[in-house]
Design a protein around this motif. Structure first.
Motif, PDB file in Angstrom:
ATOM      1  N   VAL A 404       0.906  -1.119  -0.097  1.00  0.00           N
ATOM      2  CA  VAL A 404      -0.018  -0.020  -0.100  1.00  0.00           C
ATOM      3  C   VAL A 404       1.013   1.286  -0.039  1.00  0.00           C
ATOM      4  CG1 VAL A 404      -1.566   1.321   1.422  1.00  0.00           C
ATOM      5  CG2 VAL A 404      -1.824  -1.429   1.030  1.00  0.00           C
ATOM      6  N   SER A 407       2.250   1.840  -3.485  1.00  0.00           N
ATOM      7  CA  SER A 407       1.275   2.124  -4.351  1.00  0.00           C
ATOM      8  C   SER A 407       0.641   3.575  -4.201  1.00  0.00           C
ATOM      9  CB  SER A 407       0.131   1.312  -4.682  1.00  0.00           C
ATOM     10  OG  SER A 407      -0.679   1.585  -3.521  1.00  0.00           O
ATOM     11  N   SER A 408       0.933   4.040  -2.738  1.00  0.00           N
ATOM     12  CA  SER A 408       0.131   5.521  -2.495  1.00  0.00           C
ATOM     13  C   SER A 408       1.438   6.363  -2.493  1.00  0.00           C
ATOM     14  CB  SER A 408      -0.271   5.457  -1.088  1.00  0.00           C
ATOM     15  OG  SER A 408      -1.401   4.537  -0.806  1.00  0.00           O
TER      16      SER A 408
ATOM     17  N   PHE B 145     -13.296   1.611   0.989  1.00  0.00           N
ATOM     18  CA  PHE B 145     -12.121   0.877  -0.035  1.00  0.00           C
ATOM     19  C   PHE B 145     -12.420   0.662  -1.550  1.00  0.00           C
ATOM     20  CE2 PHE B 145      -9.832  -2.642  -1.956  1.00  0.00           C
ATOM     21  CZ  PHE B 145      -8.488  -2.086  -2.099  1.00  0.00           C
ATOM     22  N   GLU B 149     -12.508   2.903  -4.723  1.00  0.00           N
ATOM     23  CA  GLU B 149     -11.950   2.307  -5.830  1.00  0.00           C
ATOM     24  C   GLU B 149     -12.483   2.717  -7.397  1.00  0.00           C
ATOM     25  OE1 GLU B 149      -8.785  -0.036  -6.521  1.00  0.00           O
ATOM     26  OE2 GLU B 149      -8.039   1.272  -4.760  1.00  0.00           O
ATOM     27  N   ARG B 173      -5.951   4.511  -1.126  1.00  0.00           N
ATOM     28  CA  ARG B 173      -5.639   3.000  -0.716  1.00  0.00           C
ATOM     29  C   ARG B 173      -4.868   3.045   0.462  1.00  0.00           C
ATOM     30  NH1 ARG B 173      -3.417  -0.780  -5.475  1.00  0.00           N
ATOM     31  NH2 ARG B 173      -5.541   0.006  -6.596  1.00  0.00           N
ATOM     32  N   SER B 176      -7.692   3.808   3.343  1.00  0.00           N
ATOM     33  CA  SER B 176      -8.262   2.240   3.552  1.00  0.00           C
ATOM     34  C   SER B 176      -7.408   1.616   4.396  1.00  0.00           C
ATOM     35  CB  SER B 176      -8.752   1.750   2.116  1.00  0.00           C
ATOM     36  OG  SER B 176      -9.154   2.613   1.422  1.00  0.00           O
TER      37      SER B 176
END
Lengths: 448, 448
Positions: A404, A407-408, B145, B149, B173, B176
């Motif tokens: 996570v 990806s963030s 979440f 998305e 993300r 979440s």
């Protein structure tokens, strides 16, 4: 314990469809095959057959250590096998990304087996052979799905022009879904009246295990794709935190931390946390200097098994000024005001804080789970440590965090991937994208 | 039933850490709070409080229908409420995509509540208030979440230049995951020794329910984004299959189909299947003619609440030749050899075959589940039908199939999305992509 004498559903409407001999069969059902789940009165009986051997040591070590008191003997066995594991981990890293991925897969399969075995013992479905096959089938199907999803990226980088793979990639998701549906129908058809409750429980158990083990080991593989450093640093942090918390607790531990794990202490928690932050930064700083660790996997050259890439900004030495608060102190002591550092080392702080503050909750969770089912360990593969799940409980939570986090905060849209996507468009759409892009660039970058 | 008198973990190593008064407390534990799970002998007692009312009818209907025999009364109530549901469904579609998504969300929440309530009754955790809150917290977190998305795509289409939303999208993300971690820690901290087994069971129950309900309602929303036809046709097929199988079974049913659902017959299965294929093709053919149903959601104009788009190839009348085998027969009877058809109608065949062959297994699964826990229905919200889960069991499986089907056979990389991705690149990478693309187009399309 008495068997129920009620029909399955006691509504007038249903009764007309019920074979009276089936009602009879419920009456004569013997208590051993009765459809009941877990009961505290017999749970220890049920899990008795699971391998449990934290105190098991290799025979010759046992003889060697016989003179030592129990506490020290366990300490030494644990230390030897910790070093052995760290050593093998280093060796596997040296072999490169493919062996690492295979080992991740093997660890996943073993963890699955350990958790699923507890379910089998608890729900006593040894008489239902399909169930064991069904769980393993589900493991294979979900691995095909998840490993396929990462390999789609991987393969499309290396074999851009191999057209025969294309249908396998395009329909990969459809094939996976079909495999799952087959498993689902298999489950429904395998339902046996006497065992409904246990079969549904075990089906749920299988799904939760897949959720924990397979999805998270997929995340681990994804992390490796970003560069091995995103795998090695977090794994090392959890190992360091485990070992250091154990050492600090062993030597200085006094204040109990949480009832769930009575051996854990505040001293271990804090000492382990500090050690993880410091050692995590040092390891990160060292690894940042090698292309082997920092290059994303698409720069791995299978011709001579090396990585070659231009380090991204994350892995280039950058000048950082001290935070305001520290400047005066450093000025007084004559230390410099600016430092050269890899930006990744700053990110490693976030990782080490997670691994030392939140990470241990993965362990508490596993502890609670073991207590719920009255087992001491998940297995006995590692002398002094227990099962694989006992060692990897926090690794999975950590891997999700890293995924996570990447990806963030790290991953930017990748030009190579975009080009690959454009190649898959219809020719007229490709021209379309080209025109739109050319227009956009003209309007925004008249200065370039 | 006797309480266990064993300590939680009976190894020498652990015993030294165990408070002797805690061992005592296990001895005096009363059987009502004993940590045991489900037992066939008392499961009917446990689920007694769940609302169960397939035979419940609205009072005035009941009086009206009092003269009719039981079988017909149920038939009429069921029919009235089927028509009511189909009517409301049509009305909601008429209102447009946003109300449809809200209703999908509400249905999901109600289904979650129905399944979770069974878990509460079975594991009797009424004394642990945190658990109810924890489940609902998990529902909210996972919805944040998943709906997030899909909304990321949606919002980025409509608000391309609203920079203040950007961090919410980029870090969605991460937020979440943080919410999930909070729930996870909350669970670990809420563990109470007496209830370990039940708490872990209910935690697993919550996760499986989220997996079934939330992830699949996310897939439904995704399907809507491709065009409302991808939502309406599959939903109608399941409804048609249910109704037609019921009718064929009611009038012609003789041969039992599966033990799990004793009311289902082969006659209903086959008749329902054929009706689904035929009616599915007709509905598809009709819907293909309206932009409202076929345009992807990004062409929805919120200014005047209409869809405007150029129909894709899937929704353009295309000439199809008869398959070889049928040609001769059609020639003899003087019927034409080629037919005009929307390609989507051919795809609808795949959908109707799935909904009539595999779909019912969703129902069998739900049947088995109800039998395992000895309940007749999941709830009592719809007179004559039971709970929402009783009606939506097959819809969720179908939605997953449609989603996989679209991603495997329909969805092509979208030029608009690619342009959007390029906009997020750094300026030098944008130029890079432009150059690579221009080179590629020059080399492959020298004829264009």
């Amino acid at each position: 314990m008495s068997s129920s004498t009620e029909p399955l559903l006691n509504t007038g409407e249903m009764d007309s469809n019920m074979d009276p001999t089936r009602k009879q069969s419920l009456d004569v059902m013997d208590s051993d095959t009765e459809d009941k789940l877990v009961d505290e009165t017999n749970i220890e009986e049920l899990v008795k057959e699971l391998p449990q051997a934290t105190d098991r040591t290799v025979q010759f070590l046992d003889n060697l250590l016989a003179v030592l008191p129990n506490r020290w003997r366990n300490w030494i066995v644990r230390t030897i096998f910790t070093l052995l594991m760290v050593g093998s981990f280093g060796l596997i890293i040296y072999w490169g990304p493919l062996p690492l991925m295979i080992v991740t897969l093997l660890v996943q399969v073993k963890c699955f087996q350990e958790i699923i075995s507890i379910g089998y013992s608890v729900y006593r479905v040894h008489g239902l052979p399909w169930f064991r096959s069904l769980s393993w089938y589900m493991l294979i199907a979900s691995n095909y799905f998840f490993y396929g999803e990462s390999l789609v990226d991987y393969i499309s980088f290396f074999y851009k022009n191999m057209n025969f793979i294309k249908p396998l990639l395009t329909y990969h998701r459809f094939i996976s879904f079909s495999l799952y549906v087959v498993g689902f129908i298999w489950f429904v058809l395998s339902l046996v009246k006497k065992y409904y409750l246990r079969q549904f429980s075990l089906f749920a158990w299988t799904h939760v295990t897949l959720l924990i083990v397979v999805t998270q080991s997929y995340l681990i593989i994804q992390n490796m794709f970003e560069g091995l450093i995103w795998f090695i640093v977090p794994v090392s942090m959890i190992v360091i935190n485990d070992v250091m918390a154990y050492l600090f607790g062993f030597f200085f531990g006094k204040t109990p931390l949480i009832k769930l794990s009575p051996k854990k202490t505040w001293e271990g928690f804090i000492g382990g946390g500090l050690a993880t932050v410091v050692l995590g930064m040092i390891i990160s700083h060292v690894l940042c200097q090698y292309e082997f660790f920092i290059c994303p996997i698409e720069y791995y050259d299978t011709a001579d098994w090396t990585f070659r890439c231009e380090p991204s900004k994350l892995f280039q030495l950058t000048e950082y000024e001290l935070p305001e608060a520290l400047r005066l102190i450093f000025k007084v002591t004559g230390l410099p005001q600016t430092y050269m550092m890899y930006p990744f080392v700053l990110h490693s702080l976030a990782l080490s804080l997670f691994s030392s503050i939140i990470g241990p909750f993965g362990g508490f969770f596993a502890s609670g789970f073991k207590r719920a089912f009255k087992i001491k360990d998940f297995g006995d593969v590692i002398p002094g440590h227990g099962g694989l799940v006992d060692r990897f409980d926090c690794q999975y939570l950590m891997a999700s965090f890293v995924n996570v986090y990447i990806s963030s905060f790290i991953r930017a849209p990748n030009p190579a991937k975009i080009i690959h996507m454009i190649h898959q468009l219809k020719p007229e759409d490709q021209v379309n994208v080209f025109n739109l892009l050319s227009e956009y660039l003209n309007s925004t970058m008249t200065g370039v």
